[in-house]
Design a protein around this motif. Structure first.
Motif, PDB file in Angstrom:
ATOM      1  N   ARG A 192     -51.005 -62.503 -18.567  1.00 36.10           N
ATOM      2  CA  ARG A 192     -51.434 -61.138 -18.303  1.00 36.10           C
ATOM      3  C   ARG A 192     -50.218 -60.226 -18.114  1.00 36.10           C
ATOM      4  O   ARG A 192     -50.193 -59.108 -18.601  1.00 36.10           O
ATOM      5  N   VAL A 193     -49.224 -60.757 -17.399  1.00 39.76           N
ATOM      6  CA  VAL A 193     -48.071 -59.910 -17.087  1.00 39.76           C
ATOM      7  C   VAL A 193     -47.104 -59.826 -18.269  1.00 39.76           C
ATOM      8  O   VAL A 193     -46.567 -58.767 -18.578  1.00 39.76           O
ATOM      9  N   SER A 194     -46.907 -60.983 -18.943  1.00 37.64           N
ATOM     10  CA  SER A 194     -45.833 -60.998 -19.940  1.00 37.64           C
ATOM     11  C   SER A 194     -46.211 -60.340 -21.265  1.00 37.64           C
ATOM     12  O   SER A 194     -45.345 -59.801 -21.941  1.00 37.64           O
ATOM     13  N   GLY A 195     -47.511 -60.364 -21.614  1.00 41.40           N
ATOM     14  CA  GLY A 195     -47.928 -59.771 -22.907  1.00 41.40           C
ATOM     15  C   GLY A 195     -47.417 -58.341 -23.045  1.00 41.40           C
ATOM     16  O   GLY A 195     -46.660 -58.021 -23.966  1.00 41.40           O
ATOM     17  N   PRO A 196     -47.820 -57.463 -22.103  1.00 41.33           N
ATOM     18  CA  PRO A 196     -47.350 -56.074 -22.198  1.00 41.33           C
ATOM     19  C   PRO A 196     -45.829 -55.963 -22.112  1.00 41.33           C
ATOM     20  O   PRO A 196     -45.237 -55.081 -22.729  1.00 41.33           O
ATOM     21  N   ILE A 197     -45.204 -56.887 -21.366  1.00 40.65           N
ATOM     22  CA  ILE A 197     -43.736 -56.815 -21.236  1.00 40.65           C
ATOM     23  C   ILE A 197     -43.084 -57.084 -22.590  1.00 40.65           C
ATOM     24  O   ILE A 197     -42.188 -56.359 -23.017  1.00 40.65           O
ATOM     25  N   TYR A 198     -43.565 -58.122 -23.284  1.00 38.45           N
ATOM     26  CA  TYR A 198     -42.972 -58.419 -24.585  1.00 38.45           C
ATOM     27  C   TYR A 198     -43.255 -57.307 -25.593  1.00 38.45           C
ATOM     28  O   TYR A 198     -42.379 -56.921 -26.360  1.00 38.45           O
ATOM     29  N   ALA A 199     -44.496 -56.802 -25.558  1.00 41.03           N
ATOM     30  CA  ALA A 199     -44.834 -55.722 -26.498  1.00 41.03           C
ATOM     31  C   ALA A 199     -43.948 -54.514 -26.210  1.00 41.03           C
ATOM     32  O   ALA A 199     -43.397 -53.893 -27.129  1.00 41.03           O
ATOM     33  N   VAL A 250     -37.437 -61.967 -17.990  1.00 46.39           N
ATOM     34  CA  VAL A 250     -36.788 -63.124 -17.364  1.00 46.39           C
ATOM     35  C   VAL A 250     -37.402 -63.391 -15.986  1.00 46.39           C
ATOM     36  O   VAL A 250     -37.696 -64.533 -15.628  1.00 46.39           O
ATOM     37  N   ARG A 251     -37.642 -62.319 -15.221  1.00 42.18           N
ATOM     38  CA  ARG A 251     -38.212 -62.488 -13.881  1.00 42.18           C
ATOM     39  C   ARG A 251     -39.586 -63.156 -13.983  1.00 42.18           C
ATOM     40  O   ARG A 251     -39.896 -64.121 -13.284  1.00 42.18           O
ATOM     41  N   THR A 252     -40.401 -62.672 -14.900  1.00 45.19           N
ATOM     42  CA  THR A 252     -41.748 -63.215 -15.057  1.00 45.19           C
ATOM     43  C   THR A 252     -41.691 -64.691 -15.427  1.00 45.19           C
ATOM     44  O   THR A 252     -42.449 -65.512 -14.904  1.00 45.19           O
ATOM     45  N   ALA A 253     -40.757 -65.045 -16.325  1.00 48.63           N
ATOM     46  CA  ALA A 253     -40.653 -66.437 -16.767  1.00 48.63           C
ATOM     47  C   ALA A 253     -40.218 -67.334 -15.610  1.00 48.63           C
ATOM     48  O   ALA A 253     -40.709 -68.460 -15.460  1.00 48.63           O
ATOM     49  N   THR A 254     -39.299 -66.846 -14.763  1.00 54.33           N
ATOM     50  CA  THR A 254     -38.807 -67.667 -13.651  1.00 54.33           C
ATOM     51  C   THR A 254     -39.940 -67.988 -12.678  1.00 54.33           C
ATOM     52  O   THR A 254     -40.103 -69.143 -12.245  1.00 54.33           O
TER      53      THR A 254
END
Ligand code: ATP
Length: 604
Positions: A192-199, A250-254
């Motif tokens: 949910r968090v990373s999708g918009p971040i990558y886009a 990076v923060r989200t992945a950690t």
């Protein structure tokens, strides 16, 4: 031709992506099926290892003859070799099955991008298109051979290991399943968090590419007006935005990985506890409990792989949607999409096959504006008969180039129709436009020509050069037709670049052509050479020539004079001169200053 000028580049939805990807994969279904079988075999071999160790533990615990250990020892060895061998086979087969599809997709996207109307490219920003065919294509290609292969392998290993756990004792599977809620939670939050971040990151990359591209393409202006600081600030701001997105990613992945570690800990603790209980109550032999713990520990890697590559796959999916978006642009006909990447010279074939047909050019009730509020052409009507040569004359800014671009299909009409006609009816025949600056691509002269007709033979290239009279100077180059020109290669003058552009059209051999060539000084050798080249090229074709020198107009069958986006005079050179209107005064001014004798009317 009805496409509005301001449509931005679209992003494909998942259905459109599937519709494009599926046929590409289906072409290699044999090797993909083999890859799947190899993956299953590798996973089964992977389970044989822990099973052998459990077996050995059991034999030692029950004090069996050491010779009996040879059995599980041999199994361990075979399992290890099998896992490595099948794993290698699967990886090779998967990339053989997937990479050709990715390459085809990339080629098709670039081909489609090259045929998109300029207005659509400009509406989305040139940087957007560049980042799609470079960054996004790269992302998809890397994910296809790296992340996707890892994902498929790990996914199958997980499924087979879970089945193995359940076979040992269903309670082991249940204990291991305690990790699933934590993993599911971690994954859901992450997606949910990373999708918009990558886009957002890809969008910011597009803006940055656009900022850099704009600064470089306007370099002379930037230098002349000392705008370097402003442009640097713009690029720096775009880079910072892109960097901020990267930090968030990076923060989200950690956080995601920390949650996965917690899930592993919970699962392993549960399996060890279950094993302890089941062994002490005598329900399960010690060897089975050891095997179960090893099975579960063996899941860590594939689970981390599956969940870890999700980000990469998501990014690749975003890139794929942007790539396919270019292909599904409404301004593209179905042809660009359906064309097999192998035969890129469809347009050429079509052009060649319609040669000899009576292709004319027309504008009917044509309206066009670069911006909705400002019409550049309005209610313009023009018919160029098949084989006729029409010259357009007019002051700078009167709309000559705009009219040419709309008729050539590079710009979409806002109202009415403009384009090639066959027996008076609109037709799809491509009409090439030779722009004022012939662009030289970095590569050999031959490669520069082959752009027009990818499959052309050396003889056809020679014939095209001969037709426009460029064969002499091309064969005098250090490596003749194979001399590298353009960026980093042999420098060509503007006139030679233009000459190559004309040779490219000769190779394309279209029934109708539009010329907008200005560079050569009237009366210069270069002008004479290019005039002769144009004359040879236009013979037998319908032509629209933007006449920057009036001797070009005088040679045409008919001349139109444009002013403020309208046609104010229309007729043969001699008639217009005799009529004493705008053209006549332009002509007398021009022939006075150039000392030109009245040329023979008609092009011969
Ligand atoms: N890409 C563009 N975006 C916005 N306006 C444009 C664009 N290209 C041209 N124009 C405007 O459209 C009008 C017609 O320009 P156009 O280039 O068609 O004239 P032209 O007669 O070919 O001039 P020239 O001989 O200088 O090339 C001008 O007012 C010009 O400023």
């Amino acid at each position: 031709m009805t496409q509005r000028a301001s449509t931005p580049l679209p992003i494909a939805d998942s259905r459109a992506v599937r519709a494009v990807i599926w046929p590409l994969l289906r072409r290699h279904r044999g090797i993909l099926a083999a890859a799947l079988l190899a993956l299953i075999a590798a996973s089964v071999c992977g389970l044989a290892g822990p099973a052998a160790i459990g077996w050995i533990t059991e034999l030692i615990a029950t004090g069996t003859d050491p010779v009996a250990l040879l059995g599980p020892g041999a199994l361990l060895l075979i399992a290890g070799l099998g896992q490595a061998g099948f794993g290698w086979l699967a990886t090779v087969a998967l990339s053989r099955g997937i990479q050709p599809g990715v390459a085809t997709l990339r080629e098709e996207t670039v081909a489609a991008a090259l045929t998109l109307p300029l207005a659509s490219v400009e509406a989305g920003g040139t940087g957007d298109l560049v980042s799609r065919v470079s960054g996004d294509a790269e992302e998809v290609s890397e994910a296809a051979s790296g992340a996707f292969v890892a994902f498929a392998g790990a996914g199958i290993t997980i499924a087979i290991t879970l089945a193995g756990l359940a076979t040992l004792d269903w309670r082991f599977a249940l204990a291991g399943a305690l990790a699933i809620p934590v993993q599911a939670f971690a994954l859901r939050r992450y997606l949910r968090v990373s999708g918009p971040i990558y886009a957002g990151g890809r969008r910011a990359d597009g803006v940055r590419a656009g900022a850099i591209l704009t600064a470089f393409s306007a370099l002379p202006t930037v230098r002349a007006f000392g705008l370097g600081g402003r442009e640097r600030a713009r690029i720096a701001a775009a880079s910072e935005a892109s960097m901020t997105w990267e930090f968030s990613a990076v923060r989200t992945a950690t956080i995601f990985y920390a949650r996965l570690n917690l899930a592993e800990w919970i699962g392993l603790a549960a399996i060890l506890s279950a094993g302890y209980l089941l062994v002490t109550t005598g329900e399960v032999p010690l060897g089975a409990a050891v095997t179960a713990a090893l099975f579960f520990a063996g899941l860590f890697d594939p689970i981390n792989t599956v969940l870890g590559v999700f980000g990469t796959l998501q990014r690749a999916a975003a890139g794929l949607a942007r790539l396919v978006g270019v292909l599904t642009h409404p301004a593209l006909s179905g042809d660009a999409r359906d064309a097999d990447a192998g035969d890129g010279d469809d347009a050429t074939a079509e052009a060649a096959s319609s040669r000899g047909h009576a292709i004319g050019l027309a504008a009917r009730g044509l309206g066009f504006g670069y911006h909705e509020s400002l019409a550049i052409l309005s209610d313009l009507n023009l018919e160029v008969a098949p084989g006729e040569h029409l010259a357009i004359v007019g002051e700078s800014g009167s709309g000559k180039s705009t009219l040419a671009a709309v008729i050539a299909g590079q710009r979409a009409a806002t109202l009415g129709f403009a384009g090639p006609v066959l027996a008076g009816q609109p037709t799809d025949t491509p009409v090439p436009l030779v722009a004022q600056e012939g662009h030289v691509f970095a590569g050999s002269v031959a490669e520069n020509l082959l752009i027009a007709r990818p499959g052309a033979t050396a003889e056809q290239l020679e014939a095209a050069l001969m037709l426009v009279g460029a064969r002499g100077w091309v064969s005098a180059l250090p490596d003749g037709i194979y001399t590298r020109v353009g960026g980093g290669g042999f420098a060509l003058t503007a006139e030679r670049a233009q000459h190559l552009a004309l040779a490219r059209i000769a190779l394309l051999d279209p029934p109708a052509v539009i010329l907008d060539e200005a560079t050569a000084e009237a009366g210069s050798d270069a002008a004479r050479i290019l005039d002769r080249a144009a004359e040879a090229l236009l013979a037998g074709r319908t032509a629209l020539v933007i006449a920057h020198r009036l001797d070009q107009a005088a040679r045409a069958d008919r001349v139109i004079v444009m002013e403020d986006g309208r046609i104010i005079e229309d007729g043969p050179h001699a008639d217009l001169v005799a009529a004493g209107g705008r053209y006549a005064s332009l002509w007398s001014a021009w022939s006075g200053s150039n000392g030109a004798a009245e040329p023979k009317p008609g092009h011969g």
